[in-house]
Write an enzyme that holds these catalytic residues in place. Structure first.
Site, PDB file in Angstrom:
ATOM      1  N   SER A 191      48.213  37.521  38.321  1.00  0.00           N
ATOM      2  CA  SER A 191      48.806  38.650  37.995  1.00  0.00           C
ATOM      3  C   SER A 191      48.735  40.124  38.400  1.00  0.00           C
ATOM      4  O   SER A 191      48.678  40.660  39.278  1.00  0.00           O
ATOM      5  CB  SER A 191      48.349  38.439  36.409  1.00  0.00           C
ATOM      6  OG  SER A 191      46.916  37.986  36.220  1.00  0.00           O
ATOM      7  N   ASP A 213      39.521  49.805  32.484  1.00  0.00           N
ATOM      8  CA  ASP A 213      40.154  50.549  31.338  1.00  0.00           C
ATOM      9  C   ASP A 213      39.420  48.772  30.852  1.00  0.00           C
ATOM     10  O   ASP A 213      40.023  49.297  29.278  1.00  0.00           O
ATOM     11  CB  ASP A 213      41.419  50.100  31.218  1.00  0.00           C
ATOM     12  CG  ASP A 213      41.985  48.622  31.840  1.00  0.00           C
ATOM     13  OD1 ASP A 213      41.557  48.064  32.443  1.00  0.00           O
ATOM     14  OD2 ASP A 213      43.255  48.913  31.963  1.00  0.00           O
ATOM     15  N   HIS A 225      41.600  45.964  34.077  1.00  0.00           N
ATOM     16  CA  HIS A 225      41.382  45.723  35.392  1.00  0.00           C
ATOM     17  C   HIS A 225      40.007  46.303  36.000  1.00  0.00           C
ATOM     18  O   HIS A 225      39.275  47.274  35.312  1.00  0.00           O
ATOM     19  CB  HIS A 225      42.492  46.660  35.865  1.00  0.00           C
ATOM     20  CG  HIS A 225      43.900  45.968  34.559  1.00  0.00           C
ATOM     21  ND1 HIS A 225      44.805  46.985  33.537  1.00  0.00           N
ATOM     22  CD2 HIS A 225      44.791  45.178  34.724  1.00  0.00           C
ATOM     23  CE1 HIS A 225      45.431  45.875  33.081  1.00  0.00           C
ATOM     24  NE2 HIS A 225      45.285  44.614  33.969  1.00  0.00           N
TER      25      HIS A 225
END
Length: 256
Positions: free
Chosen positions: A14, A187, A190
């Protein structure tokens, strides 16, 4: 296809995979470390969970491909571990289904070749405060906690032990970095450049310690066109040339 042919290392997962070539990401680190040794191929899909990955396994990794990868590094779990949304929409995958999806992925990848090697990355932790602060502006009912991350990480590790698949415990490794919540994420979810250094170091450790034949550790792999040449820079003796094929002085970190 360009030559000469090299071993292919495929990164499948992902957003932590898709973004692995951004901002000093771990994919770009591996690409540098394996320059002239292996081709690092990216198959990363932001927002995906293990359920979506299972749906496209045959398309991303067809069994009849002319060439199969030498190494697959797989990450799913962060999106799966997000709490269920009341609408029924969203990335949440219940833990038992997540385990079975990852089992399907592992078994499919193993079936591609007798010599294929696989490393799974477990679900990393998150900075819960930053996640909740940022999510309130763009999404609803986002529940992402380290308790959930840990449970999916542990399940991934247990599955890997069962299937004899190498695994990197990102949940533990990230938290061993000082000030990990601020240093390792852009953040809260990530990876920053510092977080990616942790991931790269753990992957390289697995590759060094794995008793695979042939070894896929970068120091054990041949360098393409590594022979001496009269066209290289002339050495101080004025009689020989300097072969730069395996120079690593440009790297900020001298990876092991």
């Amino acid at each position: 296809m360009v030559g000469p042919s090299r071993p292919q290392f495929v990164l499948f997962g992902s957003s932590i995979v898709q973004l692995s070539f951004s901002n000093g990401g771990w994919g770009s680190i591996l690409s540098d470390v394996y320059a002239r040794k292996a081709d690092i191929l990216l198959r990363g899909y932001c927002g995906w969970n293990s359920r979506r990955a299972v749906q496209v396994l045959d398309r991303v990794f067809p069994k009849d491909a002319a060439t199969q990868p030498s190494l697959l590094i797989v990450y799913f779990g962060g999106n799966d571990s997000i709490g269920a949304h009341s609408s029924g929409l969203g990335p949440h995958v219940p833990l038992p289904e997540y385990v079975e999806n990852m089992r399907k992925i592992a078994l499919h990848l193993k079936s591609l070749s007798d010599s294929i090697r696989i490393i799974f990355l477990s679900c990393p932790p998150v900075d819960e405060v930053r996640v909740s602060r940022g999510a309130s502006r763009i999404s609803s009912e986002l529940v992402r906690t380290n308790d959930l991350c840990k449970s999916y990480s542990e399940a991934c590790k247990e599955l890997c032990q069962e299937l004899d698949v190498k695994v990197v415990d990102l949940f533990t490794a990230i938290q061993q970095r000082d000030e990990w919540m601020t240093a390792c994420f852009t953040d809260g979810i990530h990876l920053s450049a510092e977080g990616s250094k942790v991931v790269a170091a753990e992957i390289l450790k697995v590759l060094k310690e794995a008793e695979w034949e042939p070894s896929l550790h970068w120091k054990s792999m041949p360098t393409e066109f590594a022979e001496n040449s009269p066209y290289y820079l002339v050495a101080a003796d004025g009689k020989t040339t300097l072969n730069p094929s395996d120079w690593t002085f440009h790297r900020e970190i001298q990876w092991d």
